[in-house]
Design an enzyme around this catalytic site. Structure first.
Site, PDB file in Angstrom:
ATOM      1  N   LEU A   1      52.089  75.534  66.549  1.00  0.00           N
ATOM      2  CA  LEU A   1      50.838  74.798  66.190  1.00  0.00           C
ATOM      3  C   LEU A   1      50.918  73.659  65.282  1.00  0.00           C
ATOM      4  CD1 LEU A   1      47.415  74.868  66.535  1.00  0.00           C
ATOM      5  CD2 LEU A   1      47.506  76.233  64.402  1.00  0.00           C
ATOM      6  N   CYS A   2      50.211  72.526  65.433  1.00  0.00           N
ATOM      7  CA  CYS A   2      50.309  71.650  64.152  1.00  0.00           C
ATOM      8  C   CYS A   2      48.837  70.910  64.494  1.00  0.00           C
ATOM      9  CB  CYS A   2      51.413  70.371  64.681  1.00  0.00           C
ATOM     10  SG  CYS A   2      51.094  69.372  65.825  1.00  0.00           S
ATOM     11  N   HIS A   3      48.709  69.614  63.950  1.00  0.00           N
ATOM     12  CA  HIS A   3      47.266  69.272  63.798  1.00  0.00           C
ATOM     13  C   HIS A   3      46.844  68.641  65.176  1.00  0.00           C
ATOM     14  CE1 HIS A   3      44.500  66.146  61.734  1.00  0.00           C
ATOM     15  NE2 HIS A   3      43.952  66.929  62.105  1.00  0.00           N
TER      16      HIS A   3
ATOM     17  N   ILE B   1      45.516  72.282  65.899  1.00  0.00           N
ATOM     18  CA  ILE B   1      44.220  72.887  65.424  1.00  0.00           C
ATOM     19  C   ILE B   1      43.008  72.134  65.729  1.00  0.00           C
ATOM     20  CG2 ILE B   1      44.809  71.942  63.187  1.00  0.00           C
ATOM     21  CD1 ILE B   1      43.832  74.855  62.083  1.00  0.00           C
TER      22      ILE B   1
END
Length: 299
Positions: A256-258, A285
């Site tokens: 997961l990242c932004h 996210i």
């Protein structure tokens, strides 16, 4: 069935003329634990890896460069059967090392093959005699699957018994090759935030999978999903070399990242480290907060 443990240090992926695939390459602005890499100027080299050097705290700058993959990292665990030619190879990846000599150097090739039969190591001879750029890594080509190599080499490699040195000829010259190990083909998949959220409601999910957040600590402070282990991308030099001790390559891994960009690059790199099934959380996210859990703030 034979079970392979960590492969020896020389079993590190290296670029070679024979490789037809594209290998992801993670490059940070100042990686503390990685040695500087050089570029092979081979006219038949087709690898164009992705690199990034963050230009802001949250968004990496992407560029394409002709470079070799990461070196100096621990090799992944591998599962090996008694023969590399035990099936069609369609769902397998093999770890191959080789040496290459010119077409008119058949006498040298036969001499090297005899020396190997006498107990000398192919990787040592590759470092001394091979004309392939992979000689710098003892002839190691890394993990390959069908469709990534020139046909003659691929046929020989996927039908070679495990650990036996075999000979073949391609348009580049004569090869002595050895299949060091084999494993089930790794997968890289996208997963939608709502699908991941549904999986996380299962109490057994946390035991069957591992969750990785590659955002920076200040981002995690603004918004986070419970259960994710934080491995900040800017600190890659500290956790990258130890990834197979921090995470289990055999478990499903969710990254997961932004917005899903950095996580995709890390997911591709995890594949090269032997992780069997890796999921990139599509949209990051930000999308997770909008589609799966509105209690998570956006930023």
């Amino acid at each position: 069935m034979l079970r392979g443990s960590h492969l020896p240090p020389r079993a590190i992926p290296a670029l070679c003329a024979l490789r037809l695939s594209r290998i992801p390459y993670i490059r940070l602005s100042s990686p503390p634990n990685l040695r500087k890499l050089s570029t092979f100027a081979a006219p038949f080299q087709t690898c164009i890896p992705q690199t990034f050097a963050p230009s802001s705290p949250h968004r990496p700058f992407l560029s394409l460069k002709r470079v070799v993959p990461l070196m100096g990292l621990p090799c992944p665990k591998a599962t090996a059967s008694s023969s590399a030619g035990s099936d069609s190879g369609g769902s397998r990846e093999i770890l191959v090392q080789h040496l290459l000599v010119k077409e008119d150097d058949l006498k040298l090739l036969l001499d090297l093959q005899q020396r190997i039969s006498g107990g000398e190591d192919l990787s040592d001879l590759a470092a001394e005699h091979s004309i392939c750029p992979s000689k710098g890594e003892g002839g190691m080509l890394g993990w390959v699957k069908k469709g990534q190599m020139v046909p003659e080499f691929e046929e020989a490699a996927f039908n070679a018994p495990l650990d036996k040195v075999v000979r073949c000829k391609t348009k580049f010259g004569w090869h002595l090759l050895q299949v060091v190990s084999e494993r089930e083909e790794s997968l890289l998949l996208d997963i939608q935030p709502d699908e991941l959220h549904a999986k996380m409601q299962d109490p057994n999910f946390s035991e069957e999978a591992q969750l990785v957040d590659v955002r920076e600590p200040e981002e995690v402070d603004q918004a986070s999903v419970p259960g994710f282990q934080v491995l900040p991308l800017r600190q890659f030099g500290s956790w990258g070399p130890e990834i197979t001790t921090k995470l289990d390559p055999q478990k499903d891994t969710y990254v997961l990242c932004h917005h899903g960009l950095r996580s995709l690059q890390v997911a591709k790199w995890l594949q090269t480290q032997g992780f069997i099934k890796v999921y990139n959380v599509s949209g990051g996210i930000h999308a997770y907060a909008l589609k799966a859990d509105q209690s998570i703030p956006t930023y």
